[in-house]
Design a protein around this motif. Structure first.
Motif, short mmCIF file in Angstrom:
data_model
loop_
_atom_site.label_atom_id
_atom_site.label_comp_id
_atom_site.label_asym_id
_atom_site.label_seq_id
_atom_site.Cartn_x
_atom_site.Cartn_y
_atom_site.Cartn_z
N ILE A 137 0.83 -1.21 0.00
CA ILE A 137 0.00 0.00 0.00
C ILE A 137 0.87 1.26 0.00
O ILE A 137 0.69 2.16 -0.83
CB ILE A 137 -0.95 0.01 1.22
CG1 ILE A 137 -1.98 -1.12 1.11
CG2 ILE A 137 -1.67 1.35 1.34
CD1 ILE A 137 -2.85 -1.29 2.33
N GLU A 141 1.25 3.79 -3.34
CA GLU A 141 0.73 5.15 -3.28
C GLU A 141 1.76 6.16 -3.78
O GLU A 141 1.44 7.08 -4.53
CB GLU A 141 0.33 5.49 -1.84
CG GLU A 141 -0.87 4.73 -1.33
CD GLU A 141 -2.16 5.22 -1.95
OE1 GLU A 141 -2.73 6.19 -1.43
OE2 GLU A 141 -2.59 4.65 -2.96
N LEU A 247 -6.41 6.63 -1.11
CA LEU A 247 -7.33 5.51 -0.97
C LEU A 247 -8.76 6.02 -0.89
O LEU A 247 -9.11 6.75 0.04
CB LEU A 247 -6.98 4.69 0.28
CG LEU A 247 -5.55 4.15 0.36
CD1 LEU A 247 -5.32 3.45 1.69
CD2 LEU A 247 -5.27 3.19 -0.80
N ALA A 266 -6.47 4.49 -5.55
CA ALA A 266 -6.48 3.03 -5.35
C ALA A 266 -7.30 2.63 -4.13
O ALA A 266 -7.62 3.46 -3.27
CB ALA A 266 -5.05 2.52 -5.20
N LEU A 267 -7.66 1.38 -4.07
CA LEU A 267 -8.32 0.78 -2.91
C LEU A 267 -8.48 -0.71 -3.14
O LEU A 267 -8.34 -1.20 -4.27
CB LEU A 267 -9.71 1.42 -2.67
CG LEU A 267 -10.31 1.19 -1.27
CD1 LEU A 267 -9.50 1.91 -0.20
CD2 LEU A 267 -11.76 1.64 -1.20
N TRP A 268 -8.74 -1.42 -2.08
CA TRP A 268 -9.20 -2.79 -2.14
C TRP A 268 -10.71 -2.72 -2.12
O TRP A 268 -11.29 -1.64 -2.03
CB TRP A 268 -8.68 -3.56 -0.92
CG TRP A 268 -8.93 -2.79 0.33
CD1 TRP A 268 -10.01 -2.87 1.15
CD2 TRP A 268 -8.13 -1.73 0.88
NE1 TRP A 268 -9.92 -1.95 2.18
CE2 TRP A 268 -8.78 -1.24 2.02
CE3 TRP A 268 -6.90 -1.15 0.49
CZ2 TRP A 268 -8.26 -0.21 2.79
CZ3 TRP A 268 -6.39 -0.12 1.26
CH2 TRP A 268 -7.06 0.33 2.40
N LEU A 318 -4.13 -4.15 -4.26
CA LEU A 318 -4.88 -2.94 -4.55
C LEU A 318 -5.39 -2.93 -5.99
O LEU A 318 -4.80 -3.55 -6.87
CB LEU A 318 -3.99 -1.71 -4.36
CG LEU A 318 -3.48 -1.38 -2.97
CD1 LEU A 318 -2.61 -0.14 -3.02
CD2 LEU A 318 -4.62 -1.18 -1.99
#
Length: 331
Positions: A137, A141, A247, A266-268, A318
């Motif tokens: 992560i 980023e 995120l 981004a993100l999960w 991600l």
């Protein structure tokens, strides 16, 4: 006849153990989710996944929590859940250490404790369901922002609360990544804190631009922060000039991606995070796992999962959202 009964009893015990080993979960397990904030869209989405899992294994679930992201606010809820004799508490901690004494008490009383999204010290829970590896992560980023600003210029970080475990872990990795030669022309000038509050995050973003007029980019690794920062930039002279990543959820960020304020973030999938946390809690209550490294459990549609070092279960990588794919997602 006596030997026959003994044989049948042994067989039944063996079959029961086998069923448990294959993923049998006790019915009627009570699971309570305690997020940092109940009015945060991110946690609402995670709870949606948590509920779906609980329904699948015939459990009983609920979500309670504060409207502000403060550790002291979470303590009273933990005490209430203990009085209600919940079998498991699934908590996203606003502070790494403040909740530990209360969660330890819960475990001493037989309650299984799962942290998700933001961890506590390992002795304060049984399992931590992590959205993704901290290293991945933090580094991703920086890589995303560096590409957006051409690997050159002043940058800032707009975080959540100063004590947020996950935020601090990611920021530490970001700082380490920025030491690499590829980023020699980038300079981190400020780490600001919006306390996961929309208005404060908006004000902090405004303050960053006033204090650092040459700022080229901002990383906001919090869904509240990135959307507030995007809202400020979208109506400011800095729109399209100052890059913003971090995120966020597609539903929050869609308009800002489409109007050119944000190139990519981004993100999960937070729904999957809540789903996995519910299954981890159920596996703990059912005696399938204890939280030791190497243990495995089945997590419905997410398949078999393995517990890693320090009782950590990782959801997955991600996803980067931009104009090309954002309309394919809705959460």
């Amino acid at each position: 006849m006596k030997n026959h009964k003994i044989l049948l009893a042994a067989l039944a015990l063996s079959l029961g153990a086998a069923a448990l080993a294959q993923g049998g979960i006790q019915k009627g397990i009570t699971i309570a989710f305690l997020p940092k904030q109940v009015n945060n869209p991110y946690f609402a989405t995670a709870w949606k996944g948590g509920q779906a899992a609980i329904k699948e294994f015939a459990g009983i679930g609920k979500q309670v929590g504060p409207s502000d992201a403060g550790a002291s606010s979470q303590v009273s809820y933990i005490n209430t859940l203990l009085a209600q004799r919940q079998k498991a508490i699934v908590v996203s901690a606003s502070d790494q250490n403040a909740l530990v004494p209360y969660l330890k008490r819960a475990m001493q009383q037989g309650v299984k404790v799962v942290t998700y999204d933001s961890d506590v010290a390992p002795d304060g829970r049984n399992v931590f369901v992590s959205q993704a590896d901290n290293d991945t992560i933090g580094r991703d980023e920086v890589k995303i922002l560096a590409k957006q600003i051409g690997y050159k210029g002043e940058i800032a970080i707009l975080s959540a609360t100063p004590n947020a475990t996950n935020q601090n872990a990611w920021i530490k990795v970001m700082q380490d990544e920025l030491k690499k030669p590829a980023y020699k022309d980038m300079k981190l000038v400020k780490i600001a804190y919006g306390n996961d509050d929309d208005q404060k995050s908006f004000t902090e973003m405004q303050g960053l631009m006033q204090a650092y007029p040459n700022l080229k980019g901002v990383i906001s690794p919090t869904t509240v922060g990135i959307s507030a920062a995007a809202r400020y930039l979208s109506t400011s002279p800095y729109k399209g000039k100052v890059m913003l990543t971090g995120l966020g959820t597609p539903n929050q960020m869609r308009e800002f991606v489409k109007n050119g304020t944000v190139q990519g973030f981004a993100l999960w999938n937070p729904e999957d995070l809540g789903y996995l946390a519910s299954y981890a809690a159920a596996a703990l209550v059912s005696g399938q796992i204890t939280g030791k490294e190497g243990q495995k459990f089945k997590a419905g549609k997410l398949g078999e999962r393995t517990i890693g070092k320090n009782g950590v279960v990782i959801l997955g990588p991600l996803t980067v959202f931009d104009k090309s794919n954002i309309d394919k997602f809705s959460f």
